[in-house]
Design a protein around this motif. Structure first.
Motif, PDB file in Angstrom:
ATOM      1  N   SER A 245       0.840  -1.200   0.000  1.00 56.36           N
ATOM      2  CA  SER A 245       0.000   0.000   0.000  1.00 56.36           C
ATOM      3  C   SER A 245       0.871   1.243   0.000  1.00 56.36           C
ATOM      4  O   SER A 245       2.020   1.219   0.471  1.00 56.36           O
ATOM      5  CB  SER A 245      -0.925   0.022   1.222  1.00 56.36           C
ATOM      6  OG  SER A 245      -0.174  -0.048   2.418  1.00 56.36           O
ATOM      7  N   GLY A 246       0.344   2.316  -0.538  1.00 56.39           N
ATOM      8  CA  GLY A 246       1.100   3.558  -0.589  1.00 56.39           C
ATOM      9  C   GLY A 246       0.353   4.629  -1.361  1.00 56.39           C
ATOM     10  O   GLY A 246      -0.762   4.407  -1.851  1.00 56.39           O
ATOM     11  N   SER A 247       0.947   5.798  -1.464  1.00 56.71           N
ATOM     12  CA  SER A 247       0.330   6.913  -2.178  1.00 56.71           C
ATOM     13  C   SER A 247       1.391   7.639  -2.995  1.00 56.71           C
ATOM     14  O   SER A 247       2.583   7.600  -2.672  1.00 56.71           O
ATOM     15  CB  SER A 247      -0.323   7.895  -1.193  1.00 56.71           C
ATOM     16  OG  SER A 247       0.645   8.433  -0.313  1.00 56.71           O
ATOM     17  N   LEU A 248       0.932   8.294  -4.042  1.00 57.74           N
ATOM     18  CA  LEU A 248       1.823   8.990  -4.970  1.00 57.74           C
ATOM     19  C   LEU A 248       1.144  10.268  -5.437  1.00 57.74           C
ATOM     20  O   LEU A 248      -0.042  10.251  -5.783  1.00 57.74           O
ATOM     21  CB  LEU A 248       2.139   8.080  -6.159  1.00 57.74           C
ATOM     22  CG  LEU A 248       3.072   8.621  -7.245  1.00 57.74           C
ATOM     23  CD1 LEU A 248       4.461   8.871  -6.674  1.00 57.74           C
ATOM     24  CD2 LEU A 248       3.148   7.635  -8.404  1.00 57.74           C
ATOM     25  N   THR A 282       4.471   4.535 -13.163  1.00 57.15           N
ATOM     26  CA  THR A 282       5.347   4.739 -12.009  1.00 57.15           C
ATOM     27  C   THR A 282       5.061   3.722 -10.919  1.00 57.15           C
ATOM     28  O   THR A 282       5.982   3.158 -10.312  1.00 57.15           O
ATOM     29  CB  THR A 282       5.170   6.162 -11.458  1.00 57.15           C
ATOM     30  OG1 THR A 282       5.432   7.108 -12.489  1.00 57.15           O
ATOM     31  CG2 THR A 282       6.102   6.411 -10.290  1.00 57.15           C
ATOM     32  N   LEU A 283       3.787   3.468 -10.661  1.00 57.34           N
ATOM     33  CA  LEU A 283       3.415   2.489  -9.643  1.00 57.34           C
ATOM     34  C   LEU A 283       3.901   1.094 -10.017  1.00 57.34           C
ATOM     35  O   LEU A 283       4.386   0.344  -9.165  1.00 57.34           O
ATOM     36  CB  LEU A 283       1.892   2.483  -9.460  1.00 57.34           C
ATOM     37  CG  LEU A 283       1.287   3.718  -8.796  1.00 57.34           C
ATOM     38  CD1 LEU A 283      -0.230   3.673  -8.886  1.00 57.34           C
ATOM     39  CD2 LEU A 283       1.723   3.837  -7.352  1.00 57.34           C
ATOM     40  N   PHE A 288       5.772  -2.607  -7.786  1.00 55.64           N
ATOM     41  CA  PHE A 288       5.917  -4.028  -8.063  1.00 55.64           C
ATOM     42  C   PHE A 288       7.362  -4.403  -8.385  1.00 55.64           C
ATOM     43  O   PHE A 288       7.862  -5.424  -7.924  1.00 55.64           O
ATOM     44  CB  PHE A 288       4.986  -4.426  -9.205  1.00 55.64           C
ATOM     45  CG  PHE A 288       3.541  -4.120  -8.901  1.00 55.64           C
ATOM     46  CD1 PHE A 288       2.847  -4.871  -7.986  1.00 55.64           C
ATOM     47  CD2 PHE A 288       2.898  -3.071  -9.527  1.00 55.64           C
ATOM     48  CE1 PHE A 288       1.517  -4.593  -7.702  1.00 55.64           C
ATOM     49  CE2 PHE A 288       1.572  -2.780  -9.252  1.00 55.64           C
ATOM     50  CZ  PHE A 288       0.880  -3.545  -8.330  1.00 55.64           C
ATOM     51  N   GLY A 289       8.047  -3.573  -9.171  1.00 55.01           N
ATOM     52  CA  GLY A 289       9.428  -3.881  -9.515  1.00 55.01           C
ATOM     53  C   GLY A 289      10.347  -3.848  -8.306  1.00 55.01           C
ATOM     54  O   GLY A 289      11.125  -4.778  -8.069  1.00 55.01           O
TER      55      GLY A 289
END
Length: 325
Positions: A245-248, A282-283, A288-289
């Motif tokens: 989880s996260g935000s950008l 970007t996500l 994932f990368g």
């Protein structure tokens, strides 16, 4: 901007043997900057009178960036309990997962945020009515007649966009008048739960696009601030529990001609579509990368002896090729 930072933690689960819990948070900036929430017609945010209050807000926002994004609502409530004087500022500065409400008049779902809130009531973009109804005054803040026509058209356009790109979910667009031009927010929420279909995966996508529009005679200046909040959970016996989880947040400014062929809704739609494509890429690369790289580094499927054999073989091949050249 400093490089994105990945925060991870791992623990042991007695039932499955190994549990890996990964919290990913993109730290885009270490300094506090004005947020688009200040454009909201409903915000009661007041300027700071002392340097100490400003430092407290900076520290609180800096702490929020480092706490697990999956628990943003609990973390925000805890901070408000610690510094109640910053309640309005924190609620205006920190984006939270979008909530869904039902419009009984239009018989459609819509999204709740700070931009369609007036007190404890929220305005539906479909019926232009507040729920619960506001009895005092003029019945709550609403856009002007001309801007309401843009809002209606924008909701129809982004409803189609959401269905084509997300294949489900809920979208809402809200507009409000400014002293110079107007502002709008585009909200999209998609929740997926496949845990009952043999694929133990649950995920939520929340995107908030705030656009400030300044009009001239033939062109419009558009300032877009986009925030995406992503949360994915899965749990299997092989991998244990994984939480990502996260935000950008990203900003962009552009000028477009405004005419019958290119109205405001088309220009805003083009900017939002391009921005979401960039954010998805970007996500995919960072979330994932980078997470795959971290997990692969922490946990190898091959034993040390096998790795040593492959390393030795690689060195032998390299030496042989070097001798021939």
């Amino acid at each position: 901007l400093p490089p994105a930072q990945i925060e991870g933690s791992s623990g042991i689960n007695a039932e499955y043997g190994v549990q890996i819990t990964i919290h990913t948070h993109l730290l885009l900036s270490h300094s506090h900057s004005p947020t688009p929430h200040s454009l909201s017609p409903f915000s009661s945010q007041t300027p700071f009178n002392t340097k100490m209050s400003s430092e407290l807000l900076d520290n609180a926002l800096d702490l929020m960036r480092r706490l697990p994004p999956a628990q943003i609502e609990e973390n925000l409530a805890g901070l408000i309990d610690l510094v109640p004087d910053l309640t309005e500022d924190l609620l205006s500065a920190v984006d939270q997962p979008l909530k869904i409400a039902y419009d009984a008049h239009a018989k459609r779902d819509y999204l709740l945020c700070d931009y369609n809130r007036d007190g404890d009531s929220y305005r539906s973009p479909w019926s232009n009515k507040y729920d619960p109804p506001i009895e005092d005054g003029d019945g709550g803040a609403t856009p002007s007649a001309g801007l309401r026509a843009i809002e209606v058209q924008a909701n129809e356009i982004f409803d189609i966009y959401r269905d084509l790109y997300f294949e489900g979910g809920v979208s809402s667009v809200y507009c409000w008048d400014l002293d110079e031009g107007f502002a709008a927010v585009v909200l999209i929420k998609k929740t997926q739960d496949q845990s009952k279909k043999g694929q133990p995966m649950k995920g939520t996508w929340d995107s908030i696009h705030v656009v400030e529009v300044k009009e001239t005679k033939k062109t419009g200046h558009y300032k877009l601030t986009s925030t995406v909040m992503l949360s994915i959970e899965t749990e299997t016996e092989a991998t244990g529990s994984v939480n990502l989880s996260g935000s950008l947040t990203r900003q962009e400014e552009k000028d477009f001609p405004v005419n019958d062929v290119n109205p405001h809704t088309i220009n805003i739609g083009r900017m939002v579509e391009d921005m979401e494509s960039k954010l998805r890429m970007t996500l995919e690369q960072i979330y994932f990368g980078k997470t795959k790289e971290v997990v692969s580094t922490l946990r190898n499927q091959l034993g040390n002896s096998e790795l040593e054999k492959r390393k030795l073989l690689s060195n032998q091949i390299g030496s042989a090729l070097g001798g021939k050249s």
